[in-house]
Design an enzyme around this catalytic site. Sequence first.
Site, PDB file in Angstrom:
ATOM      1  CE  LYS A 164      38.496  39.914  39.689  1.00 19.40           C
ATOM      2  NZ  LYS A 164      39.814  40.085  39.030  1.00 19.40           N
ATOM      3  CB  SER A 178      41.772  41.195  42.076  1.00 23.79           C
ATOM      4  OG  SER A 178      41.594  41.336  40.667  1.00 23.79           O
ATOM      5  CB  SER A 190      43.871  40.063  38.579  1.00 21.15           C
ATOM      6  OG  SER A 190      44.334  41.082  39.418  1.00 21.15           O
TER       7      SER A 190
END
Length: 470
Positions: free
Chosen positions: A74, A151, A175
């Site tokens: 990520k 996220s 997230s």
Amino acid sequence: MEDLFATHDALAVAELVRGRQIGARELLHATLARLRETNGRLNAITDFYAGELLERSVVAAGDGPFQGIPFVVKQLMADCAGTPTTVGSRFFAREPVAANDSAAVARMRRAGLVIVGRSNTSEFGLAPTTEPAFGGATVNPWRADLSPGGSSGGSAAVVAARALPMAHATDGGGSIRIPASLCGLFGLKPSRGRISLAPIGETLAGAGAQLCVSISVRDSAALLDALAGGEAGDPYRAPETEGSFLDATKRGPGKLRIAFLRKPVGWEAMDPALVAAVECTAKRLEALGHQVEEATPAYDAAAAGEAFGTVMCANTFTNIQVRANGRVPGPGDLEPVTRLYAEKGRGISAHDYIRAVQMFHRTGRQLGAFFERFDILLSPTIARTSLPLGSVRMDGSLERYEEELAPMVAFTSVCNAAGVPAMSVPLEWTEDGLPIGMHFVAGYGAEATLLSLAAQLEGAHPWCDRRPPG
């Protein structure tokens, strides 16, 4: 080969590579082709490695439990040497590349993972969706008008589409667990200090954590084994556990004392479909021999939420200042809510920030007392059944953003404030076939209990064959 990850998890494919039933290069190139095709539909990966950068990933991968497995990291909370970490922001897209891997990324490589790219995230991970102005919205493979959450939505989307068996994810308020819930995946947020964030000391006053989203429980457990442990000078370190986390998935959890919630703490009511999902899961747990009862932990949800906002705003301002290294964001460099958070953070006093951190600690003690009576707390992962694209906007007022945020983090953010482990497990489904993640929380350091329970539920109510259409 094209649909390998629909029938094998990462550990199983690594065994095929280790036994030379599949060539590592063959796996790499086939996976990259599948990822590129999938990304054309989902917009989940921001950067694909190629040429020398990809070759360096191949060479750096060790012969650990995930030997030869392609992996994406990520664009938040983790540096990969030779590439920038954009944090989902146009302002940081051109900053210098990282000179070194962060500690967790170095451990990923030693575990055998071949990093092939970076996955999409909301700007600074602020939104529980993945629709950054820089890079664009990621689509949920379950339905094209839905968000995969955030996220860590980029990672969740490619795993849900079975283009990868697992992918890196981070969690500062939910997230990992939010996209796991919306995409029908397993997602575990570890305890504070379980995985080092080095070279940084902490994020969000200790609320931030990282691991992955995965199809199988055992992949998350094995990756936790590979990444767990401190680095010199870490401000927190979770307690040692007896045996490996992977071993925990191979033994029964015993008879657990499980409490469940019919609504978020401090709320009046919850969607009846979610209440029914909790009640169904409670019955499943009783059938497995656990002691289940309704009970609510005693903490001030409103005060904890206000403290979380204070910490988030102060960190947003400070992180922008530190990362900018003297540069000043222009009018279009930051999304409106990010800018508003930073401006609010600029005005937060030391007194207010310390009081917010003290509220984190007070909440942690209150949850600690609750987990002396119970082993597990059950609820839905989020207080809604789906998330249409555009539901949580970063281009309006703070008031509107926070109103849209509230149901997304109603169950998750308290776990970050308190530092306790929590997981989303894809056990229930809406009438139209969308996944509903069930949220399980345990006391500090009790990841092994969660993983053992998750493996038991996976065996009794498997989800790996439930996958998006197409």
